[in-house]
Design a protein around this motif. Sequence first.
Motif, PDB file in Angstrom:
ATOM      1  N   HIS A 224       0.862  -1.179   0.000  1.00  0.00           N
ATOM      2  CA  HIS A 224       0.000   0.000   0.000  1.00  0.00           C
ATOM      3  C   HIS A 224       0.896   1.226   0.000  1.00  0.00           C
ATOM      4  CE1 HIS A 224      -3.344   2.681   0.898  1.00  0.00           C
ATOM      5  NE2 HIS A 224      -2.599   3.230   1.833  1.00  0.00           N
ATOM      6  N   VAL A 225       0.667   2.143  -0.935  1.00  0.00           N
ATOM      7  CA  VAL A 225       1.445   3.382  -1.011  1.00  0.00           C
ATOM      8  C   VAL A 225       0.617   4.515  -0.433  1.00  0.00           C
ATOM      9  CG1 VAL A 225       2.546   5.071  -2.516  1.00  0.00           C
ATOM     10  CG2 VAL A 225       2.791   2.628  -2.992  1.00  0.00           C
ATOM     11  N   SER A 226       1.166   5.161   0.586  1.00  0.00           N
ATOM     12  CA  SER A 226       0.497   6.286   1.227  1.00  0.00           C
ATOM     13  C   SER A 226       1.353   7.525   1.012  1.00  0.00           C
ATOM     14  CB  SER A 226       0.307   6.004   2.724  1.00  0.00           C
ATOM     15  OG  SER A 226      -0.557   6.941   3.312  1.00  0.00           O
ATOM     16  N   PHE A 227       0.870   8.423   0.164  1.00  0.00           N
ATOM     17  CA  PHE A 227       1.687   9.562  -0.276  1.00  0.00           C
ATOM     18  C   PHE A 227       1.094  10.866   0.223  1.00  0.00           C
ATOM     19  CE2 PHE A 227       3.836  12.605  -2.828  1.00  0.00           C
ATOM     20  CZ  PHE A 227       4.977  12.009  -3.326  1.00  0.00           C
ATOM     21  N   ASP A 228       1.840  11.517   1.118  1.00  0.00           N
ATOM     22  CA  ASP A 228       1.466  12.824   1.638  1.00  0.00           C
ATOM     23  C   ASP A 228       2.233  13.875   0.846  1.00  0.00           C
ATOM     24  OD1 ASP A 228       1.328  15.227   3.201  1.00  0.00           O
ATOM     25  OD2 ASP A 228       0.850  14.050   4.973  1.00  0.00           O
ATOM     26  N   MET A 229       1.510  14.824   0.265  1.00  0.00           N
ATOM     27  CA  MET A 229       2.154  15.812  -0.597  1.00  0.00           C
ATOM     28  C   MET A 229       3.145  16.705   0.142  1.00  0.00           C
ATOM     29  SD  MET A 229       1.122  15.064  -3.625  1.00  0.00           S
ATOM     30  CE  MET A 229       1.614  16.470  -4.623  1.00  0.00           C
ATOM     31  N   ASP A 230       3.100  16.704   1.485  1.00  0.00           N
ATOM     32  CA  ASP A 230       4.071  17.534   2.206  1.00  0.00           C
ATOM     33  C   ASP A 230       5.462  16.911   2.245  1.00  0.00           C
ATOM     34  OD1 ASP A 230       4.237  15.727   4.381  1.00  0.00           O
ATOM     35  OD2 ASP A 230       2.880  16.881   5.641  1.00  0.00           O
ATOM     36  N   CYS A 231       5.610  15.692   1.690  1.00  0.00           N
ATOM     37  CA  CYS A 231       6.955  15.117   1.573  1.00  0.00           C
ATOM     38  C   CYS A 231       7.777  15.894   0.552  1.00  0.00           C
ATOM     39  CB  CYS A 231       6.886  13.645   1.178  1.00  0.00           C
ATOM     40  SG  CYS A 231       6.401  13.393  -0.548  1.00  0.00           S
ATOM     41  N   LEU A 232       7.082  16.591  -0.347  1.00  0.00           N
ATOM     42  CA  LEU A 232       7.762  17.365  -1.379  1.00  0.00           C
ATOM     43  C   LEU A 232       8.204  18.727  -0.853  1.00  0.00           C
ATOM     44  CD1 LEU A 232       5.120  16.249  -3.841  1.00  0.00           C
ATOM     45  CD2 LEU A 232       7.508  16.221  -4.556  1.00  0.00           C
ATOM     46  N   ASP A 233       9.254  19.236  -1.420  1.00  0.00           N
ATOM     47  CA  ASP A 233       9.664  20.590  -1.087  1.00  0.00           C
ATOM     48  C   ASP A 233       8.571  21.569  -1.521  1.00  0.00           C
ATOM     49  OD1 ASP A 233      12.471  22.076  -0.369  1.00  0.00           O
ATOM     50  OD2 ASP A 233      11.199  23.292  -1.674  1.00  0.00           O
ATOM     51  N   PRO A 234       8.260  22.585  -0.706  1.00  0.00           N
ATOM     52  CA  PRO A 234       7.210  23.546  -1.062  1.00  0.00           C
ATOM     53  C   PRO A 234       7.431  24.248  -2.401  1.00  0.00           C
ATOM     54  CG  PRO A 234       7.844  23.811   1.230  1.00  0.00           C
ATOM     55  CD  PRO A 234       8.819  22.850   0.636  1.00  0.00           C
ATOM     56  N   MET A 235       8.659  24.229  -2.895  1.00  0.00           N
ATOM     57  CA  MET A 235       8.931  24.791  -4.213  1.00  0.00           C
ATOM     58  C   MET A 235       8.125  24.053  -5.295  1.00  0.00           C
ATOM     59  SD  MET A 235      12.590  24.855  -6.253  1.00  0.00           S
ATOM     60  CE  MET A 235      13.393  25.729  -4.900  1.00  0.00           C
ATOM     61  N   PHE A 236       7.891  22.754  -5.067  1.00  0.00           N
ATOM     62  CA  PHE A 236       7.189  21.928  -6.050  1.00  0.00           C
ATOM     63  C   PHE A 236       5.744  21.650  -5.651  1.00  0.00           C
ATOM     64  CE2 PHE A 236      11.702  20.785  -5.931  1.00  0.00           C
ATOM     65  CZ  PHE A 236      12.066  21.155  -7.222  1.00  0.00           C
ATOM     66  N   ALA A 237       5.456  21.737  -4.352  1.00  0.00           N
ATOM     67  CA  ALA A 237       4.096  21.462  -3.875  1.00  0.00           C
ATOM     68  C   ALA A 237       3.738  22.459  -2.775  1.00  0.00           C
ATOM     69  CB  ALA A 237       4.001  20.028  -3.359  1.00  0.00           C
ATOM     70  N   PRO A 238       3.399  23.694  -3.153  1.00  0.00           N
ATOM     71  CA  PRO A 238       3.074  24.708  -2.138  1.00  0.00           C
ATOM     72  C   PRO A 238       1.710  24.489  -1.486  1.00  0.00           C
ATOM     73  CG  PRO A 238       2.761  25.600  -4.338  1.00  0.00           C
ATOM     74  CD  PRO A 238       3.387  24.248  -4.515  1.00  0.00           C
ATOM     75  N   GLY A 239       0.834  23.746  -2.159  1.00  0.00           N
ATOM     76  CA  GLY A 239      -0.533  23.603  -1.670  1.00  0.00           C
ATOM     77  C   GLY A 239      -0.712  22.434  -0.743  1.00  0.00           C
ATOM     78  N   THR A 240      -0.110  22.513   0.430  1.00  0.00           N
ATOM     79  CA  THR A 240      -0.247  21.451   1.418  1.00  0.00           C
ATOM     80  C   THR A 240      -0.256  22.066   2.813  1.00  0.00           C
ATOM     81  OG1 THR A 240       0.611  19.274   2.098  1.00  0.00           O
ATOM     82  CG2 THR A 240       2.229  20.976   1.566  1.00  0.00           C
TER      83      THR A 240
END
Length: 301
Positions: A224-240
């Motif tokens: 099971h893959v559980s992916f939280d977008m805050d694992c990304l740097d805010p430069m690439f995912a600011p909407g978290t």
Amino acid sequence: MNVHILEMPLDFGASRHGSDMGPSAIRLAGIKEKLESIGHTTYVHTDIFKATAQEYEKPGNPNAKYLKPIVRACNKLASSVEIITSEGDFPLVLGGDHSVVLGSLAGLAATAKKTGQKIGVLYVDAHGDFNTNETTPTGNIHGECLAASAGLGLPELTNLYFDGQKVDPKNICFVGSRDLDPGEKKLMKEAGVTVFTMSDIDRQGFDTVVEKVKTFFKKVDIIHVSFDMDCLDPMFAPGTGIPLPGGLTNREALLLMEEIATTGKVKSAEIVEVNPILDVRNQTAILAVNLAARLLGETLY
């Protein structure tokens, strides 16, 4: 493959509002069309959880806020996931905050119990989500959800959907961790989870970590893959909801999804914590769509 997109506009597990709009943002970013373009048949479920405003609910237990509505919602999700996985189809859960993993894992575990399969969890998150009601600094259940799935914490959470542990913590692998609370860090070490922090990635190199992750999952039957977008740097995912500098790049995250897909063991997933209130031109939701596509077989060439 039949892919069931399950929208879970649940944000009771977090302090910051807005992730309840995440599923609609991902929908608008073209998740259905993207998956169909790579050969999947999609079914969209928008009726699993009908949100009431958090402001109209009482928090209840200060160490497990909004426990009752979260348990209700995740029980419904678990039932849907069990039905879908029992039929050999793929559930893709769109959050919402990360407390939805309680339902995703409970449903998958119920199917695995019937088939005698061993579950592994790839948890891609800046945080551990491994607090309990005794260690939590906030009382937010999105910070307790994985510990509960591993059998630690309040009985209402550990026994969600069916009594007992949903996944052996020794079969949980974290990638991208960079903000762990002291109490949960101790619990994680005692439980025996495997953690690849951002420091590990910096020291060893991303390719090495990815190969170690794939080797880790050789001991399980399904992932099971559980992916939280805050694992990304805010430069690439600011909407978290909880953006932290120093995270994964978009290229690293896409590669990780593509590589874990090659194991052939990924049978369910969720993408959570997209908060369009904080996003810029929906770029976080668009990236979520591309991550899902890579996980479900898309390659560049």
